[in-house]
Design a protein around this motif. Structure first.
Motif, PDB file in Angstrom:
ATOM      1  N   LEU A   1       0.841  -1.196   0.000  1.00  0.00           N
ATOM      2  CA  LEU A   1       0.000   0.000   0.000  1.00  0.00           C
ATOM      3  C   LEU A   1       0.881   1.253   0.000  1.00  0.00           C
ATOM      4  CD1 LEU A   1      -2.944  -0.658   2.511  1.00  0.00           C
ATOM      5  CD2 LEU A   1      -3.055  -0.494   0.028  1.00  0.00           C
ATOM      6  N   PRO A   2       0.518   2.275  -0.766  1.00  0.00           N
ATOM      7  CA  PRO A   2       1.301   3.524  -0.773  1.00  0.00           C
ATOM      8  C   PRO A   2       1.277   4.190   0.599  1.00  0.00           C
ATOM      9  CG  PRO A   2      -0.221   3.430  -2.644  1.00  0.00           C
ATOM     10  CD  PRO A   2      -0.593   2.300  -1.729  1.00  0.00           C
ATOM     11  N   LYS A   3       2.317   4.954   0.886  1.00  0.00           N
ATOM     12  CA  LYS A   3       2.362   5.681   2.147  1.00  0.00           C
ATOM     13  C   LYS A   3       1.203   6.669   2.222  1.00  0.00           C
ATOM     14  CE  LYS A   3       7.359   5.440   2.934  1.00  0.00           C
ATOM     15  NZ  LYS A   3       8.602   6.222   3.143  1.00  0.00           N
ATOM     16  N   GLY A   4       0.582   6.736   3.406  1.00  0.00           N
ATOM     17  CA  GLY A   4      -0.519   7.662   3.596  1.00  0.00           C
ATOM     18  C   GLY A   4      -1.801   7.260   2.906  1.00  0.00           C
ATOM     19  N   HIS A   5      -1.935   6.003   2.512  1.00  0.00           N
ATOM     20  CA  HIS A   5      -3.144   5.559   1.811  1.00  0.00           C
ATOM     21  C   HIS A   5      -4.352   5.651   2.750  1.00  0.00           C
ATOM     22  CE1 HIS A   5      -5.925   2.842  -0.319  1.00  0.00           C
ATOM     23  NE2 HIS A   5      -5.238   3.171  -1.393  1.00  0.00           N
ATOM     24  N   PRO A   6      -5.522   6.062   2.241  1.00  0.00           N
ATOM     25  CA  PRO A   6      -6.714   6.184   3.092  1.00  0.00           C
ATOM     26  C   PRO A   6      -7.099   4.897   3.820  1.00  0.00           C
ATOM     27  CG  PRO A   6      -7.078   7.263   0.983  1.00  0.00           C
ATOM     28  CD  PRO A   6      -5.764   6.546   0.875  1.00  0.00           C
ATOM     29  N   ALA A   7      -6.730   3.747   3.257  1.00  0.00           N
ATOM     30  CA  ALA A   7      -7.078   2.469   3.903  1.00  0.00           C
ATOM     31  C   ALA A   7      -6.489   2.375   5.306  1.00  0.00           C
ATOM     32  CB  ALA A   7      -6.581   1.294   3.052  1.00  0.00           C
ATOM     33  N   TYR A   8      -5.353   3.059   5.552  1.00  0.00           N
ATOM     34  CA  TYR A   8      -4.759   3.018   6.882  1.00  0.00           C
ATOM     35  C   TYR A   8      -5.731   3.572   7.929  1.00  0.00           C
ATOM     36  CZ  TYR A   8      -0.261   2.336   4.470  1.00  0.00           C
ATOM     37  OH  TYR A   8       0.764   1.862   3.691  1.00  0.00           O
ATOM     38  N   GLY A   9      -6.377   4.670   7.586  1.00  0.00           N
ATOM     39  CA  GLY A   9      -7.326   5.265   8.520  1.00  0.00           C
ATOM     40  C   GLY A   9      -8.528   4.387   8.764  1.00  0.00           C
ATOM     41  N   PHE A  10      -9.074   3.788   7.676  1.00  0.00           N
ATOM     42  CA  PHE A  10     -10.236   2.910   7.823  1.00  0.00           C
ATOM     43  C   PHE A  10      -9.881   1.678   8.652  1.00  0.00           C
ATOM     44  CE2 PHE A  10     -11.381   4.752   3.481  1.00  0.00           C
ATOM     45  CZ  PHE A  10     -12.181   5.740   4.039  1.00  0.00           C
ATOM     46  N   MET A  11      -8.689   1.127   8.419  1.00  0.00           N
ATOM     47  CA  MET A  11      -8.274  -0.052   9.188  1.00  0.00           C
ATOM     48  C   MET A  11      -8.111   0.288  10.666  1.00  0.00           C
ATOM     49  SD  MET A  11      -5.636  -2.242   6.792  1.00  0.00           S
ATOM     50  CE  MET A  11      -4.618  -0.885   6.209  1.00  0.00           C
ATOM     51  N   THR A  12      -7.578   1.470  10.938  1.00  0.00           N
ATOM     52  CA  THR A  12      -7.419   1.889  12.329  1.00  0.00           C
ATOM     53  C   THR A  12      -8.763   1.957  13.041  1.00  0.00           C
ATOM     54  OG1 THR A  12      -5.461   3.188  11.753  1.00  0.00           O
ATOM     55  CG2 THR A  12      -6.557   3.716  13.834  1.00  0.00           C
ATOM     56  N   MET A  13      -9.760   2.525  12.361  1.00  0.00           N
ATOM     57  CA  MET A  13     -11.099   2.596  12.947  1.00  0.00           C
ATOM     58  C   MET A  13     -11.681   1.208  13.160  1.00  0.00           C
ATOM     59  SD  MET A  13     -11.558   5.879  13.199  1.00  0.00           S
ATOM     60  CE  MET A  13     -13.287   6.276  13.288  1.00  0.00           C
ATOM     61  N   ASN A  14     -11.425   0.304  12.220  1.00  0.00           N
ATOM     62  CA  ASN A  14     -11.917  -1.065  12.346  1.00  0.00           C
ATOM     63  C   ASN A  14     -11.289  -1.774  13.539  1.00  0.00           C
ATOM     64  OD1 ASN A  14     -11.090  -4.129  11.494  1.00  0.00           O
ATOM     65  ND2 ASN A  14     -13.191  -3.681  10.894  1.00  0.00           N
TER      66      ASN A  14
END
Length: 477
Positions: free
Chosen positions: A151-164
């Motif tokens: 995954l690219p650095k700063g990808h939005p998926a990081y935020g969604f995964m954190t919330m999950n």
């Protein structure tokens, strides 16, 4: 491919065995397997009321008076129908039939899921449109980029995964699902082979399914309902078991994907999470039984309310961003909510396909045969009988949350909530995930058909959780 074969084989084997039982007289009617409901009495024979009158006058009199009667031993039920036929029933149906499963999947699972998705996806769109998700992803990149190198650095998926992960950690399953589905959709955007699971999606799903949980709220509630001496005593074993399961998932997937976890960032993150868990455990264990239940309930629900507050308050603070994009906070929420509804519609076929297959499997009696065989094998190896009594929960958990919950409640009712069997069944229920359903739901939401090695690793993690749960229960209780 593995999930496809499992789904196909389980239906074929179950239906073939159903016809075998029908042909050999071990099954009287197919109607219940199609139209029956869970825990309905199982019909084993039918007789005319005149036949009953000639053979057992006392039973006939009871039927005439009440339309239903029990045998002298109480293990057989007689029901008199309006057409004069007496149904003889013994035992209960293991699961809903095909048609009730389809109906209940929509009414009891899918419609509530639509509601959760609609609301939380609206909130997630506020995070996205206010650029908060990008900032959150940037902060978490040092850790995530080492665990999700594709995954690219700063990808939005990081935020969604954190919330999950945060929602799972607090026992907020209903909130975790929308966050997780958004994470899968976000990762699918950079997945070069759309019908094949990416390494990042596999890593996320295995970590999600391991289900690191701090507050097993529902399990504590079930134990309280069964009059356990200390309903919250399962909390520490559940945290330890789910934590070890999460570490196992991280290590297994990393070995498969050749990810090096021996670096300062990853080790520091794991140490930090361990410290937080340890501090909370230290504090919670100082509380009395009622105080524990009160604190854990307020903590999980309080954090959820705080997340909602933080998202909306940050959106108000960044209102100029919405204006520059020619929208406003409310419209942004509504647009995100529409995406949540669309996602819910897309996952319905996958949910029904998996749950109907599992319904057929449970009603075919194959599940009971497998459990009986495993119990016999474990008994031959000298395994503690109380552990064997809880094993049905562990076997059922990857297939059906409702089925395993039924086994858990039955174990607590039969052996007592404070027995080893009762405590262990609660641990099996609280420290594992419904593996097959989760794979179908999450990969189905992004139309991924080739799940690669996801199923194998998730089942291996389930096994690790079962073994860990047994050792933890033996030591703790």
């Amino acid at each position: 491919m593995a999930l496809s074969r499992f789904w196909s084989y389980i239906i074929v084997c179950s239906v073939v065995y159903i016809f075998f039982m029908l042909g050999t007289g071990r099954l009287y009617t197919l109607s219940s397997l199609v139209n029956g409901k869970q825990n309905d009495p199982t019909i084993i024979a039918e007789l005319s009321s005149s036949t009953i009158q000639q053979s057992d006058t006392a039973l006939y009199a009871a039927l005439m008076a009440n339309k239903t009667a029990n045998s002298a031993t109480g293990d057989t039920l007689y029901n008199l129908l309006d057409n004069g036929i007496v149904q003889i029933c013994a035992g209960k149906q293991a699961a809903d039939g095909i048609f009730p499963t389809c109906k209940n999947t929509i009414m009891d699972i899918w419609l509530p899921l639509i509601g959760y998705l609609t609301f939380f996806c609206g909130l997630l769109n506020l995070l996205n449109d206010s650029n908060a998700i990008t900032k959150l992803a940037r902060v978490l990149s040092p850790f995530f980029v080492r665990v999700f190198p594709e995954l690219p650095k700063g990808h939005p998926a990081y935020g969604f995964m954190t919330m999950n992960f945060a929602a799972n950690f607090l026992g907020l399953d209903n909130a975790a699902t929308p966050f997780g589905l958004k994470a899968m959709e976000s990762m699918q955007e950079v997945n070069e082979t759309k019908e094949r699971a990416s390494n990042s999606q596999i890593m996320f799903l295995c970590l999600h399914a391991a289900g690191l949980t701090l507050i097993p709220t529902s399990i504590i509630g079930y134990r309280a309902a069964q009059n356990a001496t200390n309903p919250a005593d399962i909390m520490l074993p559940c945290i330890i078991t789910s934590f070890i399961g999460t570490l196992a998932a991280l290590i297994f997937v990393s070995i498969k994907q050749r990810i090096n976890l021996l670096n300062i960032v990853v080790l520091g993150f794991v140490t930090g999470v361990s410290a937080i868990i340890g501090f909370l455990l230290f504090y919670v264990n100082k509380l009395s039984g009622i105080e524990k239940f009160h604190f854990t309930g307020n903590l999980s629900n309080g954090v959820l309310l705080f997340i909602i507050l933080a998202i909306v308050a940050y959106s108000i603070w960044q209102e100029n961003i919405f204006k520059n994009n020619q929208t406003n906070i409310f419209d942004s929420f509504v647009n995100g909510a529409k995406d949540g509804f669309t996602t819910g519609v897309r996952v319905l076929p996958y949910m029904i396909a998996m749950l109907v297959a599992l319904s057929i499997f449970r009603n075919s009696d194959l599940m009971r045969i497998i459990m009986s065989g495993l119990s016999t094998a474990l008994n031959a190896f000298g395994v503690d009988p109380q552990i064997i009594q809880a094993i049905p929960v562990a076997i059922m958990r990857p297939f059906s949350a409702g089925g395993s919950r039924g086994f858990m409640l039955d174990a607590m009712k039969t052996y007592g909530p404070d027995s080893l069997a009762g405590q262990l069944s609660c641990l099996f229920q609280g420290a594992a995930e419904t593996t097959f359903y989760v794979i179908a739901l999450y990969f189905g939401s992004v139309n991924v058909k080739e799940t690669r090695y996801t199923l194998g690793i998730m089942l291996l993690v389930d096994l690790v959780c079962v073994i860990t749960a047994i050792f933890v229960c033996k030591i703790y209780f």
